[in-house]
Scaffold this motif. Structure first.
Motif, PDB file in Angstrom:
ATOM      1  N   THR A 173       5.617  -4.148   3.856  1.00  0.00           N
ATOM      2  CA  THR A 173       6.570  -3.773   2.804  1.00  0.00           C
ATOM      3  C   THR A 173       6.634  -2.244   2.727  1.00  0.00           C
ATOM      4  OG1 THR A 173       4.904  -3.611   1.056  1.00  0.00           O
ATOM      5  CG2 THR A 173       5.866  -5.804   1.479  1.00  0.00           C
ATOM      6  N   GLY A 174       7.623  -1.743   2.009  1.00  0.00           N
ATOM      7  CA  GLY A 174       7.689  -0.304   1.751  1.00  0.00           C
ATOM      8  C   GLY A 174       6.690   0.005   0.629  1.00  0.00           C
ATOM      9  N   GLY A 175       6.226   1.233   0.606  1.00  0.00           N
ATOM     10  CA  GLY A 175       5.166   1.584  -0.345  1.00  0.00           C
ATOM     11  C   GLY A 175       5.509   1.358  -1.805  1.00  0.00           C
ATOM     12  N   GLY A 176       6.830   1.333  -2.119  1.00  0.00           N
ATOM     13  CA  GLY A 176       7.237   1.199  -3.524  1.00  0.00           C
ATOM     14  C   GLY A 176       7.588  -0.216  -3.924  1.00  0.00           C
ATOM     15  N   ALA A 177       7.396  -1.178  -3.002  1.00  0.00           N
ATOM     16  CA  ALA A 177       7.785  -2.577  -3.306  1.00  0.00           C
ATOM     17  C   ALA A 177       7.025  -3.110  -4.520  1.00  0.00           C
ATOM     18  CB  ALA A 177       7.520  -3.446  -2.084  1.00  0.00           C
TER      19      ALA A 177
ATOM     20  N   PHE B 167      18.455   1.473  -3.165  1.00  0.00           N
ATOM     21  CA  PHE B 167      17.453   1.129  -2.131  1.00  0.00           C
ATOM     22  C   PHE B 167      16.544   0.001  -2.645  1.00  0.00           C
ATOM     23  CE2 PHE B 167      14.567   1.633   1.374  1.00  0.00           C
ATOM     24  CZ  PHE B 167      13.315   1.369   0.835  1.00  0.00           C
ATOM     25  N   ARG B 168      16.093   0.135  -3.912  1.00  0.00           N
ATOM     26  CA  ARG B 168      15.178  -0.870  -4.473  1.00  0.00           C
ATOM     27  C   ARG B 168      15.868  -2.243  -4.577  1.00  0.00           C
ATOM     28  NH1 ARG B 168      10.773   1.373  -3.065  1.00  0.00           N
ATOM     29  NH2 ARG B 168      10.426   3.440  -3.921  1.00  0.00           N
ATOM     30  N   ASP B 169      17.174  -2.230  -4.890  1.00  0.00           N
ATOM     31  CA  ASP B 169      17.899  -3.523  -4.969  1.00  0.00           C
ATOM     32  C   ASP B 169      17.914  -4.205  -3.600  1.00  0.00           C
ATOM     33  OD1 ASP B 169      20.455  -2.290  -7.317  1.00  0.00           O
ATOM     34  OD2 ASP B 169      18.377  -3.004  -7.609  1.00  0.00           O
TER      35      ASP B 169
ATOM     36  N   ILE C  79      19.995   6.447   2.884  1.00  0.00           N
ATOM     37  CA  ILE C  79      20.294   5.509   1.778  1.00  0.00           C
ATOM     38  C   ILE C  79      19.929   6.165   0.444  1.00  0.00           C
ATOM     39  CG2 ILE C  79      19.660   3.296   0.705  1.00  0.00           C
ATOM     40  CD1 ILE C  79      19.186   2.200   3.566  1.00  0.00           C
ATOM     41  N   PHE C  80      18.739   6.801   0.419  1.00  0.00           N
ATOM     42  CA  PHE C  80      18.324   7.492  -0.815  1.00  0.00           C
ATOM     43  C   PHE C  80      19.346   8.576  -1.161  1.00  0.00           C
ATOM     44  CE2 PHE C  80      13.943   6.624  -2.485  1.00  0.00           C
ATOM     45  CZ  PHE C  80      13.640   5.529  -1.683  1.00  0.00           C
ATOM     46  N   LYS C  81      19.782   9.287  -0.116  1.00  0.00           N
ATOM     47  CA  LYS C  81      20.682  10.448  -0.333  1.00  0.00           C
ATOM     48  C   LYS C  81      22.062   9.971  -0.799  1.00  0.00           C
ATOM     49  CE  LYS C  81      21.846  14.594   2.399  1.00  0.00           C
ATOM     50  NZ  LYS C  81      21.872  14.935   3.843  1.00  0.00           N
TER      51      LYS C  81
ATOM     52  N   SER D  60      10.018  -4.340   6.094  1.00  0.00           N
ATOM     53  CA  SER D  60      11.094  -4.468   5.096  1.00  0.00           C
ATOM     54  C   SER D  60      12.020  -3.258   5.100  1.00  0.00           C
ATOM     55  CB  SER D  60      10.520  -4.702   3.698  1.00  0.00           C
ATOM     56  OG  SER D  60       9.854  -3.548   3.231  1.00  0.00           O
ATOM     57  N   ASP D  61      11.480  -2.071   5.418  1.00  0.00           N
ATOM     58  CA  ASP D  61      12.366  -0.894   5.490  1.00  0.00           C
ATOM     59  C   ASP D  61      13.438  -1.084   6.558  1.00  0.00           C
ATOM     60  OD1 ASP D  61       9.987   1.800   4.775  1.00  0.00           O
ATOM     61  OD2 ASP D  61      11.178   0.502   3.487  1.00  0.00           O
ATOM     62  N   LEU D  62      13.003  -1.632   7.684  1.00  0.00           N
ATOM     63  CA  LEU D  62      13.941  -1.840   8.795  1.00  0.00           C
ATOM     64  C   LEU D  62      15.036  -2.825   8.401  1.00  0.00           C
ATOM     65  CD1 LEU D  62      12.915  -0.145  11.122  1.00  0.00           C
ATOM     66  CD2 LEU D  62      12.226  -2.212  12.321  1.00  0.00           C
TER      67      LEU D  62
ATOM     68  N   PRO E 255      11.730   9.913   2.021  1.00  0.00           N
ATOM     69  CA  PRO E 255      12.458  10.899   1.194  1.00  0.00           C
ATOM     70  C   PRO E 255      11.738  11.292  -0.090  1.00  0.00           C
ATOM     71  CG  PRO E 255      13.603   8.772   1.240  1.00  0.00           C
ATOM     72  CD  PRO E 255      12.544   8.712   2.290  1.00  0.00           C
ATOM     73  N   LEU E 256      10.883  10.396  -0.574  1.00  0.00           N
ATOM     74  CA  LEU E 256      10.176  10.722  -1.825  1.00  0.00           C
ATOM     75  C   LEU E 256       9.179  11.855  -1.617  1.00  0.00           C
ATOM     76  CD1 LEU E 256       9.586   7.157  -3.306  1.00  0.00           C
ATOM     77  CD2 LEU E 256      11.247   8.877  -4.072  1.00  0.00           C
ATOM     78  N   LEU E 257       8.901  12.156  -0.337  1.00  0.00           N
ATOM     79  CA  LEU E 257       7.952  13.250  -0.047  1.00  0.00           C
ATOM     80  C   LEU E 257       8.699  14.502   0.400  1.00  0.00           C
ATOM     81  CD1 LEU E 257       5.145  11.314   1.888  1.00  0.00           C
ATOM     82  CD2 LEU E 257       5.377  11.706  -0.562  1.00  0.00           C
TER      83      LEU E 257
ATOM     84  N   GLY F 217       0.845  -1.198   0.000  1.00  0.00           N
ATOM     85  CA  GLY F 217       0.000   0.000   0.000  1.00  0.00           C
ATOM     86  C   GLY F 217       0.874   1.239   0.000  1.00  0.00           C
ATOM     87  N   MET F 218       0.259   2.380  -0.261  1.00  0.00           N
ATOM     88  CA  MET F 218       1.005   3.633  -0.328  1.00  0.00           C
ATOM     89  C   MET F 218       1.609   3.982   1.040  1.00  0.00           C
ATOM     90  SD  MET F 218       1.002   5.275  -3.271  1.00  0.00           S
ATOM     91  CE  MET F 218       0.916   7.061  -2.997  1.00  0.00           C
ATOM     92  N   MET F 219       2.551   4.939   1.007  1.00  0.00           N
ATOM     93  CA  MET F 219       3.125   5.434   2.268  1.00  0.00           C
ATOM     94  C   MET F 219       1.986   5.929   3.158  1.00  0.00           C
ATOM     95  SD  MET F 219       6.333   7.747   1.053  1.00  0.00           S
ATOM     96  CE  MET F 219       6.183   7.859  -0.698  1.00  0.00           C
ATOM     97  N   GLY F 220       2.030   5.517   4.443  1.00  0.00           N
ATOM     98  CA  GLY F 220       1.022   6.005   5.377  1.00  0.00           C
ATOM     99  C   GLY F 220      -0.250   5.183   5.394  1.00  0.00           C
TER     100      GLY F 220
END
Ligand code: ADP
Ligand code: S3P
Ligand code: MG
Length: 274
Positions: free
Chosen positions: A161-165, A140-142, A131-133, A115-117, A203-205, A91-94
């Motif tokens: 999962t993270g929202g972008g998985a 990050f996706r890898d 990590i993004f920075k 999964s983020d942890l 970070p995407l926000l 699902g989306m972030m949040g």
């Protein structure tokens, strides 16, 4: 609202044995208030009937005291169908993946993993934002895919999962080892939740000017646009708007993690029963 819910309650033994007037009173009870309007001597029985009703809180009257009882009961009912398979929340972030994930894991006596942890641990404790920075989104996706691959070999885990998985097909391959659940939450609610806690770990926000709510809403809307139908690949779909309308709530903001977790199990059960 409760009239519909109460109608689906299996009339408990007590209501059946009592005379038809009492039974009618029980079945017509609209809510806590109405149940409390019953003659004092009937109330304890009615409440205990409601508490022991089968099914999700959506069928058993939704009395706050019974939410965790119903979740525990639904978890026990689904145990054999699940047979130790992992549950992957997407699902989306949040959208509440981490929050509901914890609630679900406790009820199912499953382990919980975010999964983020795990990605942060894989990168020496570096935060998602760092990590993004430092390494960029691709890196990050890898790592996210590596983590989901590891988790696909586990049993009895609830994974938030993270929202972008959902954007990488390979991740769906790994999540197919278990059951995926899409937590579908209106964008405005996501923006309210995220602006309340800040976008530190998202970070995407980051960036952009304007107040936190409208900044989050704009960014979330375009992200959802980019991701299109990806979330709908999940095995099951839990729409908070659908839950709210079934419970007669005007919006999704007051749906507790427990009520949502119950609906997750109800949807998984109907998916597994095919
Ligand atoms: N059912 C809910 N009701 C109210 N707030 C919630 C609910 N679920 C999650 N939240 C809040 O929304 C924010 C995002 O939740 P989180 O579980 O981190 O979502 P995700 O992991 O999907 O990004 C957190 O501040 C959390 O406390
Ligand atoms: O939607 C996304 O692309 C992301 C969502 C985040 O997880 P949450 O959904 O738990 O916020 C985290 O994985 C990262 O910031 C990327
Ligand atoms: Mg999360």
């Amino acid at each position: 609202m409760e009239a519909k819910l109460l109608q689906s309650i299996q009339p408990c033994k007590w209501a059946d044995t009592e005379n038809s007037r009492v039974r009618m009173m029980f079945m017509n009870a609209q809510s806590n208030k109405r149940v409390l309007a019953l003659p004092k001597r009937y109330r304890p029985k009615v409440f205990s009937c409601l508490k022991n009703s089968p099914g999700s809180v959506l069928e058993s009257g939704g009395f706050p005291a019974s939410e965790s009882l119903v979740l525990k009961k639904k978890s026990a009912e689904i145990e054999n169908y699940l047979n130790g398979r992992c549950i992957f929340l997407v699902g989306m972030m949040g959208s509440g993946k981490t929050t509901i994930g914890r609630t679900l894991s406790e009820a199912l006596d499953y382990s919980f993993s975010d999964s983020d942890l795990l990605v942060e641990q894989k990168v020496g404790g570096t935060s998602v934002a760092e990590i993004f920075k430092q390494h960029g989104e691709g890196f990050f996706r890898d790592k996210e895919t590596e983590v989901l691959k590891d988790l696909s070999m586990m049993h009895r885990f609830v994974v938030s999962t993270g929202g972008g998985a959902v954007i990488r097909p390979i991740n769906w391959k790994h999540m197919r080892s278990g059951i995926s659940v899409w937590l579908d939450v209106p964008l405005e609610c996501l923006a309210r939740r995220i602006s309340a806690v800040g976008t530190g770990s998202r970070p995407l926000l980051h960036g952009k000017s304007g107040d936190a709510y409208s900044q989050a809403l704009t960014r979330l809307s375009s992200l959802l646009e980019e991701r299109g139908e990806a979330y709908s690949n999940a095995n099951t779909h839990v729409s908070l708007e659908h839950i709210a309308s079934k419970l007669g709530y005007v919006n999704v903001d007051n749906l507790s993690p427990t009520v949502i977790a119950i609906e997750v199990l109800v949807q998984i059960e109907s998916f597994l029963k095919g």
